[in-house]
Motif scaffolding. Structure first.
Motif, mmCIF file in Angstrom:
data_model
loop_
_atom_site.group_PDB
_atom_site.id
_atom_site.type_symbol
_atom_site.label_atom_id
_atom_site.label_comp_id
_atom_site.label_asym_id
_atom_site.label_seq_id
_atom_site.Cartn_x
_atom_site.Cartn_y
_atom_site.Cartn_z
ATOM 1 N N THR B 43 0.832 -1.202 0.000
ATOM 2 C CA THR B 43 0.000 0.000 0.000
ATOM 3 C C THR B 43 0.868 1.255 0.000
ATOM 4 O O THR B 43 0.553 2.247 -0.664
ATOM 5 N N GLN B 85 -7.336 0.314 -0.320
ATOM 6 C CA GLN B 85 -7.572 -0.962 0.356
ATOM 7 C C GLN B 85 -8.658 -0.793 1.416
ATOM 8 O O GLN B 85 -9.605 -1.567 1.481
ATOM 9 N N ASP B 171 -5.914 -1.651 -5.087
ATOM 10 C CA ASP B 171 -5.349 -2.136 -3.820
ATOM 11 C C ASP B 171 -6.307 -3.145 -3.180
ATOM 12 O O ASP B 171 -7.298 -2.756 -2.564
ATOM 13 N N GLU B 172 -6.022 -4.385 -3.324
ATOM 14 C CA GLU B 172 -6.831 -5.479 -2.787
ATOM 15 C C GLU B 172 -8.327 -5.320 -3.075
ATOM 16 O O GLU B 172 -9.144 -5.262 -2.146
HETATM 17 MG MG LIG Z 1 -2.037 -2.848 2.170
#
Ligand SMILES: [Mg+2]
Ligand SMILES: Nc1ncnc2c1ncn2[C@@H]1O[C@H](COP(=O)(O)OP(=O)(O)O)[C@@H](O)[C@H]1O
Lengths: 285, 251, 294
Positions: B43, B85, B171-172
């Motif tokens: 991140t 995220q 992000d995820e």
């Molecule tokens: Mg992360």
């Protein structure tokens, strides 16, 4: 001359620190600007005076005041702030300002708008030290603040309670996951902070021999400047900020004699320092 | 010249190295996967590319130009969009309004053009199209903060698409989604790539990463420990080592 | 047409409405808590008073100059505010209020403790009422334009989430300054009206308590909504007059009212999530607006 000013500034500064400490402790755990803290401070002065009129013993008045104001703090936390914590930050802020206004009015309605004398003599005597004269009252202020700060330092750094308080102010959620009873820690913060404010009220009442309804107004805002200077939530930062503002005001006004109001000065110092350190002297991002 | 090139990127937080001399590059119209255990610095990498954090050292080039001194909004205007995220939609806005914000980069800079109305029919039309892309057309009037997590994640993608980006950092995106939604989202990501958007994907679900990505970069404690095709990465002993003890075992 | 007393109250409320609207732009739309709004108002009023008494400029020439100067000063004062966030910002704005007030009070150029008197108003009291009313309407139109423009959208997204706004292409610094510039431009207008209506101003009029009053108005009415700003200004503007018979308890009631509102209707009387607007929406049976929320 400069040393005399220094002593004066230090006395004022340590009282500032005492008031601002409670504010910082509350901010540390709840992230709210507890303006009504200055109301607790004024309340302390009135309670102290009331007790003193019945039993003219300074130390007893101080003790009872600290107990009473810590009660007041806990009540505020439980019934005013607790229900507002999940709301936008401006909500508890306005509620706190409203409460502060209301408290000042209640003092005025009950005790009258006059300045009341608080002629307590703790029986300490003053100190003459070369050209510096530490008056009876200054000595009292030093003695009481230093012992309170030392006690606070001991509790915060040497006891389990202090550790839990630190953890809670760093991250409330993690602390509660770690098994700390954060409810109790928050209450403890209010308790200690309000007790300190009450003590500060009594000290200032005696120091200037005056107690009046709006005596909290200036400290309310100056304490904000101080805790911001210190880095919102940092206890050592707050003590440093309080001393700095107290000394700064006294020295600048006493020596250079600039035609500027004392109370705006704290904010000028604060704004200048914030420009270089936007998170205060000892604050972290 | 690669589309996005990250050179010797280092980031320190109070002495802790979250990223340590990381190098990699992304080819245009490819999907690059970034994997690694929690706290590996993934991140942080996105935060630096999107301009939210400044690197301690290193350089980032996007389409041949250095971007690591630019501000986040300048990077967004250059065509790099991202999702978070931990989702952060504009909570009190409707879903549609969330998407509209991203169109503004054509209007915000000008004093006069920024005074135009944002609720023009053409903008609304386009926003609805984007919402349909992520399967949220029926939610356009909902208040964003009241949506369930899965929809918030999709909304983040829609908001990023509103910038009309050429590079998309995800992000995820699958984390917190239902299993049934995985395939749909994977399809969407593939579709975006078909349209010419280059994608960098951080993802914990190995199945998804292996299926989607042409190349994978593996980070561990801020260091790039492996890079290569899914096959190469899967069998890399260092990667297996890094994941031992992690709950996300290599599938 | 009305009695002088009523007109005075009405003009005062009109000025409060403009102040509340201007703070609503900075705090309600852009989300930048300002606890020093009276400072900007004071800058407007002093600027207007000086232009009128020192340079002898007429009302209509002083007006655009006051607005421009106040907007400029407002954006300059916003610069320290850009460095700090949230609570640091709130307290910095308190600081600005105390400092600005101290400058008015201690710098002889601004008339010191005596303030500035002898500002000549070209209008009768009742025409002042109509002029104020027209300006309030102009501000309402301006506000409606603002919230539907890209500027308004940018400001609101900064309020919602600065970082998310930035990665969506919004130059956060620029729009924060814009919010302070527009907001303080309007306080310039309010200051101009105030100076010419009162014909005498002093530093006491623009202290921190006044800032609290203005902030309370928008919070009371429903922060972030135009209707809330207007209603809040009317209620808290009229309240001191209504409670005149219980003068001794007036401030206490005011403080109690703030606590009560925050405790039981924290979104304000007309806030989007508050009881009244919800009832209203139910009665209207209106389908939910697609884009704007409220
Ligand atoms: Mg992360
Ligand atoms: N803003 C920050 N300040 C301090 N430390 C941070 C910050 N952001 C990330 N970190 C630290 O950097 C490391 C990498 O974090 P992160 O990039 O979030 O990892 P990942 O996304 O791979 O799980 C962690 O140790 C984290 O605590």
């Amino acid at each position: 001359m400069i040393w005399q000013q220094f002593a004066n500034g230090l006395a004022i500064g340590s009282v500032y620190a005492l008031i601002a400490l409670g504010l910082t402790m509350v901010y540390g755990v709840l992230r709210i600007l507890h303006i009504a803290h200055a109301g607790v401070y004024a309340l302390g002065a009135y309670v102290g005076l009331l007790v003193f009129r019945f039993i003219p013993n300074f130390w007893l008045a101080l003790a009872i005041t600290m107990v009473a104001s810590s009660f007041a703090g806990i009540i505020l936390q439980r019934y005013l702030y607790a229900p507002l914590l999940a709301l936008p930050r401006i909500v508890p802020l306005i509620a706190s300002i409203g409460l502060f206004i209301a408290m000042e009015e209640i003092f005025r309605l009950i005790a009258g708008p006059y300045i009341l004398a608080f002629p307590a003599d703790p029986g300490l005597g003053g100190i003459e030290w070369g050209i510096v004269r530490i008056t009876n009252n200054q000595f009292l202020v030093f003695l009481v603040t230093v012992s309170l700060l030392a006690t606070l330092w001991f509790v915060m750094s040497k006891t389990k309670l202090g550790l839990a308080m630190k953890a809670t102010s760093q991250d409330l959620e993690i602390a509660s996951v770690m098994g700390i009873n954060t409810e109790r820690i928050i209450a403890t913060n209010f308790l200690i902070g309000s007790a300190l404010a009450g003590a500060a009220g009594v000290l200032v009442g005696v120091y200037f021999n005056s107690v009046y309804p709006t005596m909290g107004s200036i400290p309310a805002y100056k304490a904000l400047a101080i805790i911001v200077l210190g880095g919102l939530g940092s206890i050592p930062g707050t003590v440093l900020g309080g001393l700095l503002i107290g000394l700064g005001e006294t020295l600048l006004l006493g020596l250079i004699n600039i035609p500027f109001p004392r109370d705006a000065l704290a904010f000028i110092i604060m704004i200048i320092i914030l420009m270089f350190r936007p998170y205060g002297l000892l604050g972290k991002e | 010249m690669a589309f996005l090139e990250v050179r010797c990127l280092t980031k320190e937080f109070y002495g802790l190295r979250a990223l340590d001399r990381v190098d990699f590059s992304v080819e245009e119209r490819k999907i690059l996967g970034i994997i690694g255990p929690n706290g590996a610095g993934k991140t942080t990498l996105f935060n630096i590319i999107s301009g939210i954090l400044r690197p301690t050292a290193g350089e980032i080039q996007f389409q041949g130009a250095r971007i690591n001194h630019l501000k986040p909004h300048q990077i967004a205007m250059a065509g790099i969009a991202r999702t978070f995220q931990i989702v952060r939609p504009f909570g009190n806005f409707t879903v549609l309004k969330n998407v509209l914000v991203g169109f503004g980069h054509r209007f915000y800079p000008g004093l006069f053009s920024s005074a135009y109305r944002f609720e023009k029919e053409t903008h609304l039309e386009r926003a609805r199209e984007i919402l349909a892309r992520v399967g949220m057309e029926t939610y356009q009037g909902s208040i964003a903060k009241n949506l369930p997590l899965g929809l918030k994640k999709h909304l983040e993608i829609a908001r990023a698409l509103a910038l009309d980006p050429s590079l998309l950092l995800l992000d995820e995106p699958m984390a917190g989604l239902q299993y049934e939604e995985f395939e749909k989202l994977a399809g969407l990501i593939r579709g975006l790539r078909e349209e010419g958007i280059t994608i960098v994907l951080i993802e914990h679900n190995m199945q998804v990463v292996m299926d989607l990505c042409e190349r994978i970069v593996v980070l561990d404690h801020g260091v790039k420990i492996a890079e290569g095709s899914p096959e190469e990465v899967r069998t890399d002993p260092q990667v297996i080592e890094a994941y031992i003890g992690q709950e996300e075992t290599v599938a | 047409m009305f009695g002088g007393y009523i007109i005075t109250v009405a003009v005062t409320i009109g000025i409060y409405i403009i102040l509340a609207m201007s703070l609503n732009i900075i705090t309600g739309y852009a989300g930048q808590i300002s606890l020093g709004h009276a400072a900007f108002w004071g800058i407007g009023a002093y600027c207007s008073a000086l232009l009128s008494t020192r340079l002898g400029l007429p009302f209509w020439i002083g007006l655009p100059m006051t607005i421009a100067i106040t907007a400029l000063t407002g954006s300059l004062l916003a610069i320290p505010c850009l460095r700090v966030r949230e609570d640091f910002l709130a307290i910095t704005t308190i600081g600005i209020n105390f400092v600005v007030q101290a400058v008015f009070l201690y710098v002889p150029f601004f008339g010191g403790a005596m303030g500035i008197g002898g500002i000549r108003s070209p209008f009768s009291t009742s025409s002042f009422f109509w002029i104020t009313l027209i300006f309030v309407l102009v501000c309402i139109v301006l506000d409606r334009w603002l919230v539907t423009s890209w500027i308004g959208l940018a400001l609101e997204s900064i309020r919602e989430d600065e970082t998310a706004a930035a990665i969506s292409g919004i130059d956060v610094v620029r729009f924060k300054v814009a919010a302070f510039a527009i907001g303080s431009g309007l306080t310039g207008l309010a200051g101009h009206l105030y100076a010419h209506f009162m014909t005498f101003i002093s530093a006491d009029d623009f202290g921190f308590p006044q800032s609290i009053v203005i902030l309370s108005m928008i919070v009371f009415g429903g922060i972030g909504t135009l209707r809330g700003a207007i209603l809040g200004a009317i209620i808290l503007g009229v309240a001191p007059e209504i409670f005149r018979p219980v003068l001794d308890y007036r401030t206490l009631i005011y403080g109690g009212l703030l606590i009560f509102m925050m405790r039981f209707q924290p979104g304000g009387i007309l806030g989007d999530q508050s009881v009244l607007p919800k009832l209203f929406r139910m009665v209207r049976q209106r389908s939910p607006a697609l884009v704007r929320s409220g």
